[in-house]
Design a protein around this motif. Structure first.
Motif, mmCIF file in Angstrom:
data_model
loop_
_atom_site.group_PDB
_atom_site.id
_atom_site.type_symbol
_atom_site.label_atom_id
_atom_site.label_comp_id
_atom_site.label_asym_id
_atom_site.label_seq_id
_atom_site.Cartn_x
_atom_site.Cartn_y
_atom_site.Cartn_z
ATOM 1 N N GLU A 101 -75.621 55.535 27.244
ATOM 2 C CA GLU A 101 -74.290 56.129 27.140
ATOM 3 C C GLU A 101 -73.348 55.196 26.383
ATOM 4 O OE1 GLU A 101 -70.848 58.192 29.962
ATOM 5 O OE2 GLU A 101 -72.572 57.169 30.871
ATOM 6 N N ASN A 102 -72.652 55.749 25.418
ATOM 7 C CA ASN A 102 -71.739 54.997 24.544
ATOM 8 C C ASN A 102 -72.474 54.061 23.585
ATOM 9 O OD1 ASN A 102 -69.395 56.191 25.617
ATOM 10 N ND2 ASN A 102 -69.337 54.703 27.293
ATOM 11 N N GLY A 103 -73.775 54.275 23.419
ATOM 12 C CA GLY A 103 -74.533 53.467 22.470
ATOM 13 C C GLY A 103 -73.982 53.594 21.062
ATOM 14 N N TYR A 104 -73.614 54.806 20.688
ATOM 15 C CA TYR A 104 -72.940 55.036 19.412
ATOM 16 C C TYR A 104 -71.429 55.032 19.594
ATOM 17 C CZ TYR A 104 -77.103 56.330 16.676
ATOM 18 O OH TYR A 104 -78.304 56.308 15.993
ATOM 19 N N LEU A 105 -70.961 55.825 20.525
ATOM 20 C CA LEU A 105 -69.517 56.022 20.687
ATOM 21 C C LEU A 105 -68.783 54.720 20.985
ATOM 22 C CD1 LEU A 105 -67.320 58.222 20.743
ATOM 23 C CD2 LEU A 105 -67.681 58.389 23.218
ATOM 24 N N GLY A 106 -69.405 53.840 21.749
ATOM 25 C CA GLY A 106 -68.739 52.608 22.149
ATOM 26 C C GLY A 106 -68.993 51.427 21.239
ATOM 27 N N ASN A 107 -69.692 51.642 20.132
ATOM 28 C CA ASN A 107 -70.021 50.554 19.201
ATOM 29 C C ASN A 107 -69.358 50.842 17.856
ATOM 30 O OD1 ASN A 107 -71.176 48.721 17.411
ATOM 31 N ND2 ASN A 107 -73.203 48.844 18.329
ATOM 32 N N ASP A 108 -68.335 50.072 17.515
ATOM 33 C CA ASP A 108 -67.593 50.320 16.283
ATOM 34 C C ASP A 108 -68.463 50.228 15.032
ATOM 35 O OD1 ASP A 108 -65.277 50.736 17.672
ATOM 36 O OD2 ASP A 108 -64.529 48.680 17.443
ATOM 37 N N LYS A 109 -69.570 49.502 15.119
ATOM 38 C CA LYS A 109 -70.431 49.342 13.944
ATOM 39 C C LYS A 109 -71.176 50.631 13.599
ATOM 40 C CE LYS A 109 -71.319 44.403 14.699
ATOM 41 N NZ LYS A 109 -72.362 43.383 14.972
ATOM 42 N N ASP A 141 -60.729 64.688 18.884
ATOM 43 C CA ASP A 141 -61.364 63.762 19.821
ATOM 44 C C ASP A 141 -62.652 64.347 20.396
ATOM 45 O OD1 ASP A 141 -59.293 61.981 19.432
ATOM 46 O OD2 ASP A 141 -58.151 62.664 21.176
ATOM 47 N N ASP A 142 -62.591 65.630 20.761
ATOM 48 C CA ASP A 142 -63.786 66.277 21.317
ATOM 49 C C ASP A 142 -64.917 66.312 20.299
ATOM 50 O OD1 ASP A 142 -62.490 66.683 23.682
ATOM 51 O OD2 ASP A 142 -62.104 68.818 23.373
ATOM 52 N N LEU A 143 -64.556 66.536 19.036
ATOM 53 C CA LEU A 143 -65.572 66.608 18.000
ATOM 54 C C LEU A 143 -66.239 65.249 17.800
ATOM 55 C CD1 LEU A 143 -67.012 68.331 15.930
ATOM 56 C CD2 LEU A 143 -65.160 67.864 14.311
ATOM 57 N N VAL A 144 -65.439 64.181 17.758
ATOM 58 C CA VAL A 144 -65.998 62.833 17.607
ATOM 59 C C VAL A 144 -66.902 62.496 18.795
ATOM 60 C CG1 VAL A 144 -65.443 60.366 17.580
ATOM 61 C CG2 VAL A 144 -64.157 61.944 16.142
ATOM 62 N N ASN A 145 -66.428 62.774 19.999
ATOM 63 C CA ASN A 145 -67.239 62.499 21.193
ATOM 64 C C ASN A 145 -68.556 63.266 21.154
ATOM 65 O OD1 ASN A 145 -65.277 60.812 22.227
ATOM 66 N ND2 ASN A 145 -64.384 62.351 23.585
ATOM 67 N N SER A 146 -68.487 64.529 20.786
ATOM 68 C CA SER A 146 -69.695 65.361 20.759
ATOM 69 C C SER A 146 -70.679 64.887 19.703
ATOM 70 C CB SER A 146 -69.309 66.822 20.491
ATOM 71 O OG SER A 146 -68.489 67.326 21.522
ATOM 72 N N MET A 147 -70.189 64.488 18.539
ATOM 73 C CA MET A 147 -71.075 64.008 17.480
ATOM 74 C C MET A 147 -71.832 62.760 17.920
ATOM 75 S SD MET A 147 -69.003 64.597 13.887
ATOM 76 C CE MET A 147 -67.792 63.323 14.254
ATOM 77 N N ASN A 148 -71.126 61.861 18.568
ATOM 78 C CA ASN A 148 -71.761 60.616 18.999
ATOM 79 C C ASN A 148 -72.704 60.838 20.175
ATOM 80 O OD1 ASN A 148 -70.604 58.022 17.531
ATOM 81 N ND2 ASN A 148 -68.964 59.532 17.638
ATOM 82 N N ARG A 149 -72.360 61.760 21.068
ATOM 83 C CA ARG A 149 -73.270 62.094 22.172
ATOM 84 C C ARG A 149 -74.545 62.730 21.620
ATOM 85 N NH1 ARG A 149 -71.167 58.611 25.151
ATOM 86 N NH2 ARG A 149 -69.345 59.144 26.399
ATOM 87 N N ALA A 150 -74.414 63.528 20.577
ATOM 88 C CA ALA A 150 -75.589 64.143 19.962
ATOM 89 C C ALA A 150 -76.505 63.073 19.369
ATOM 90 C CB ALA A 150 -75.155 65.130 18.874
ATOM 91 N N LEU A 172 -78.992 50.164 10.772
ATOM 92 C CA LEU A 172 -78.064 49.036 10.795
ATOM 93 C C LEU A 172 -78.363 48.121 11.979
ATOM 94 C CD1 LEU A 172 -75.528 47.523 9.844
ATOM 95 C CD2 LEU A 172 -74.178 49.079 11.264
ATOM 96 N N MET A 173 -78.583 48.697 13.149
ATOM 97 C CA MET A 173 -78.869 47.890 14.333
ATOM 98 C C MET A 173 -80.232 47.202 14.219
ATOM 99 S SD MET A 173 -76.105 48.140 15.847
ATOM 100 C CE MET A 173 -76.527 47.157 17.283
#
Length: 269
Positions: free
Chosen positions: A94-102, A128-137, A239-240
């Motif tokens: 959870e937040n692997g993408y959303l919580g990592n600015d890189k 905001d919902d769209l950004v959250n959903s994209m990163n959760r996907a 990148l990671m």
């Protein structure tokens, strides 16, 4: 209500882009005049030829020659499997993408340009919902990468291993991208599509973005959110992985296994 707001939003996008193009043209002409005057008043600075970078690949090859081909391949596979598994695990949580600015997946460029307008018209929640959903996907899709990456490791040849060991800091990452990117896209996209089907804003974006492409307001690659998210999710993964690879090369003691530590240490000299 959502449909009406999105109609207003995309109409605003078209208007804003048209105005921006007109303004930018005038600004560009003015800038050219200013730059021309500056160039005529300012002498070009003297240039110096940078010192040649010493070629250390020969030394790396010599150090590598102290190990058998079997040891080289075996140790590299072990280190790369470690790096791939770590990268996938960190992004899949959870937040692997959303919580990592890189690697956080932003709004497509066409929406970024008018995000302020979206918020002004009370559509900030949709952004905001769209950004959250994209990163959760992306977080839901990335576990599919593990098997493909490990498969690429297992299929590595002696020549592949030598090229990676004596190559640049991201040589292994480039090997993975070359050998898995198409398959990764095929694995990621269905999961991304399923995840985004619940997001109404994504549906409306896809409906109108085709028109945006015709008018040059939307990049053709970004016309479908599924494709955009899939591409960005893979970019973040590679990148990671590149960071994992660079860390092991810089500090061989991070590698898994004594033999891998010795081989990567030899490459530093």
């Amino acid at each position: 209500m959502l449909k009406r707001q999105l109609y207003v939003f995309f109409a605003s996008l078209a208007l804003a882009a048209t105005q921006a193009h007109a303004f930018d043209l005038g600004g560009l002409l003015n800038k050219e005049k200013v730059d021309t005057l500056k160039e005529s008043d300012t002498a070009a600075p003297a240039t110096t030829t940078p010192a040649a970078t010493p070629d250390t690949s020969g030394g790396s090859a010599l150090n590598l020659a102290t190990f058998s081909s079997q040891d080289q391949v075996g140790s590299l596979k072990q280190a790369l499997a470690q790096g791939a598994e770590t990268a996938v695990a960190n992004l899949a949580k959870e937040n692997g993408y959303l919580g990592n600015d890189k690697v956080r997946i932003p709004l497509p460029a066409s929406l970024q340009k008018v995000e302020g307008m979206m918020r002004k018209f009370g559509m900030g929640k949709y952004a905001d919902d769209l950004v959250n959903s994209m990163n959760r996907a992306a977080e839901a899709a990335v576990p599919e990468a593990k098997a493909l990456l490990i498969g690429a490791v297992q299929n590595m040849t002696v020549d592949d291993a030598t090229s990676i060991l004596t190559g640049s800091n991201d040589a292994a990452t480039q090997y993975f991208r070359k050998n898995t990117e198409t398959a990764l896209s095929g694995k990621f996209k269905p999961i991304v599509t399923t995840s985004m089907q619940r997001v109404k804003v994504a549906e409306k974006y896809d409906q109108f973005s085709g028109k945006g492409v015709k008018f040059g307001l939307v990049d053709e690659r970004d016309a479908k959110l599924d494709d955009y998210i899939t591409r960005k999710a893979m970019d973040g993964l590679f990148l990671m992985m590149a960071e994992q690879e660079k860390a092991i090369r810089a500090n061989p003691l991070q590698a898994t296994g004594d033999l891998a530590k010795k081989i990567f240490s030899a490459l530093k000299f």
